[in-house]
Design an enzyme around this catalytic site. Structure first.
Site, PDB file in Angstrom:
ATOM      1  CG  HIS A  56     -21.252  18.158  20.263  1.00  0.00           C
ATOM      2  ND1 HIS A  56     -21.352  18.619  18.962  1.00  0.00           N
ATOM      3  CD2 HIS A  56     -22.034  18.974  20.994  1.00  0.00           C
ATOM      4  CE1 HIS A  56     -22.173  19.653  18.926  1.00  0.00           C
ATOM      5  NE2 HIS A  56     -22.607  19.898  20.158  1.00  0.00           N
ATOM      6  CG  HIS A 209     -24.134  22.763  16.773  1.00  0.00           C
ATOM      7  ND1 HIS A 209     -22.836  23.032  17.083  1.00  0.00           N
ATOM      8  CD2 HIS A 209     -24.767  22.468  17.943  1.00  0.00           C
ATOM      9  CE1 HIS A 209     -22.678  22.899  18.399  1.00  0.00           C
ATOM     10  NE2 HIS A 209     -23.827  22.559  18.946  1.00  0.00           N
TER      11      HIS A 209
END
Ligand code: FE2
Length: 424
Positions: A56, A209
């Site tokens: 990420h 997210h």
């Protein structure tokens, strides 16, 4: 053979292992291999691991710290607003330059695969073009996986879904989302449905997210798991951040964890960022805000640690060191048992490799000879020392090397140097 690494310690604790490399792949592993090679490196018992993987990251904003100003409140929302101020003035050349610089840092740190989100809410898709160019440019030494990320909301930002589809058509790999930033809970849930259905139809992975909030009622992960299960996307869907889980009701979490497990949804925590952005509206006691990492792992859910940000509107530190990320994750999650500390190492290596679906990753014959030699004798020691990366190999070729940082002491009565390693 092209190269043999002699006398390695592996992440599983085995020692005295030789690793023979030919044609960019691992040809054989074992004690005292009889094979000979063009080049041999005796690693002297150092830990040899497959490379670090960052599941990420935001490469379109990296190294932009201070442009046009710094985040004063330290909150996620000011970071998003600040990025919004910066976006119109972004230039493709500068963005490419910053991303390439970060890739250099990453390789030097043994970080050879990065999943980066790229904001698609700018109609020019300038960042998408820039990162696609970077992906091509670094392909020989670093795997870059791009996620189409509607930073300002899929439904909240006009044209975002069209832009996301255009980005995917241009070659972006993964479908992103941000349900907690949509106008309402209902629109957040609707964005999850739309994105999962689009990804399923295209045969793409999803990494959203999700619930990056201290609001215990932010439960979009439940909707994400529901659609992953409904659409048969097990093993291809990831919830990033999931910070609201920290604050959720325990009874609800006891239902949520099995649901996530059943749906094959992975989780990514971003310890450096979660510990600095979350809890900003609290007095004392102040919540940590990172998701429930050990509980997710105990439920059989893949959990990786991501770096998320380096020198950008959300975070003014960082250097591409996944051992720093694991170190912070270990502390925030209080994962201090031996097996838990080892699990933190896997959360920046094997587990994110699985989440990204990397081909040929690992320490078996036939895997790519992508390896990192760390100045440490175990995975736990590597985290403790944020150990020097003595050699970084990509496809069997040394692409970075650095000396071990042992101190040369000159103290009265204490001649010689000191070695921070233990148990060698
Ligand atoms: Fe992020």
């Amino acid at each position: 053979m092209d190269l043999i690494l002699r006398n390695a310690t592996l992440p599983d604790g085995s020692t005295g292992v030789d690793i023979a490399i030919e044609g960019g792949r691992i040809a054989a592993l074992g004690p005292q291999l009889a094979a000979t090679a063009v080049e041999e490196i005796d690693v002297g018992g150092d830990l040899v691991t497959p490379p670090f993987v960052d599941a990420h990251f935001h490469m379109d904003s990296t190294l932009s710290y201070g442009l046009p100003r710094v985040n004063r409140s330290g909150t996620l929302l000011e970071g998003i607003a600040l990025w919004g101020e910066l976006k119109p003035s972004l230039a493709q050349g500068a963005l490419v330059e910053r991303a390439l610089q970060y890739c250099d840092w990453a390789v030097a740190r043994g970080l050879l695969a990065i999943r980066t989100h790229v904001d698609i809410c700018d109609d020019r898709l300038l960042a998408v073009e820039a990162l696609l160019q970077v992906k091509r440019q670094v392909a020989s030494y670093l795997d870059l996986q791009l996620v189409a990320f509607p930073q300002d909301g899929l439904l909240r930002s006009a044209g975002a879904f069209d832009n996301l589809k255009r980005a995917i058509a241009m070659g972006v790999d993964v479908v992103g989302g941000i349900p907690h930033f949509e106008r309402t809970m209902a629109e957040g849930a609707e964005s999850v449905r739309l994105l999962c259905e689009f990804a399923a139809a295209q045969g793409l992975r999803v990494d959203m997210h999700c619930d990056e909030s201290d609001d215990p009622l932010s439960r979009h992960i439940e909707t994400l798991a529901f659609h992953a299960h409904r659409l048969g996307m097990q093993g291809r869907v990831t919830g990033s951040h999931l910070t609201s889980m920290h604050s959720m009701d325990n009874y609800y979490v006891s239902k949520l964890l099995p649901l996530m497990r059943e749906s094959g949804v992975a989780a990514i925590a971003n310890p450096l960022i979660n510990i600095t952005l979350q809890g900003r509206h609290d007095g004392y006691p102040r919540r940590r805000g990172m998701t429930r990492v050990p509980e997710l792992m105990a439920a059989g859910i893949d959990v990786a640690f991501g770096h998320d940000c380096v020198l950008d509107p959300w975070y003014g530190l960082g250097s591409g060191d996944m051992l720093e990320v694991a170190h912070m994750g270990l502390h925030v999650a209080q994962m201090t048992a031996q097996d838990a500390m080892h699990a933190c190492f896997l959360a920046v290596t094997e587990t994110p490799a699985r989440i990204l679906g990397l081909e040929g990753y690992g320490l078996r014959p036939g895997c790519h000879a992508d390896l990192v030699v760390l100045d440490a004798g175990s995975t736990i020691e590597a985290i403790r020392l944020r150990a020097a990366r003595r050699y970084v190999l990509r496809r069997g070729r040394v692409v970075s090397r650095s000396p071990a940082p042992h101190a040369a002491l000159a103290l009265p009565g204490r001649p010689g140097g000191t070695d921070f390693r233990h148990g060698r």
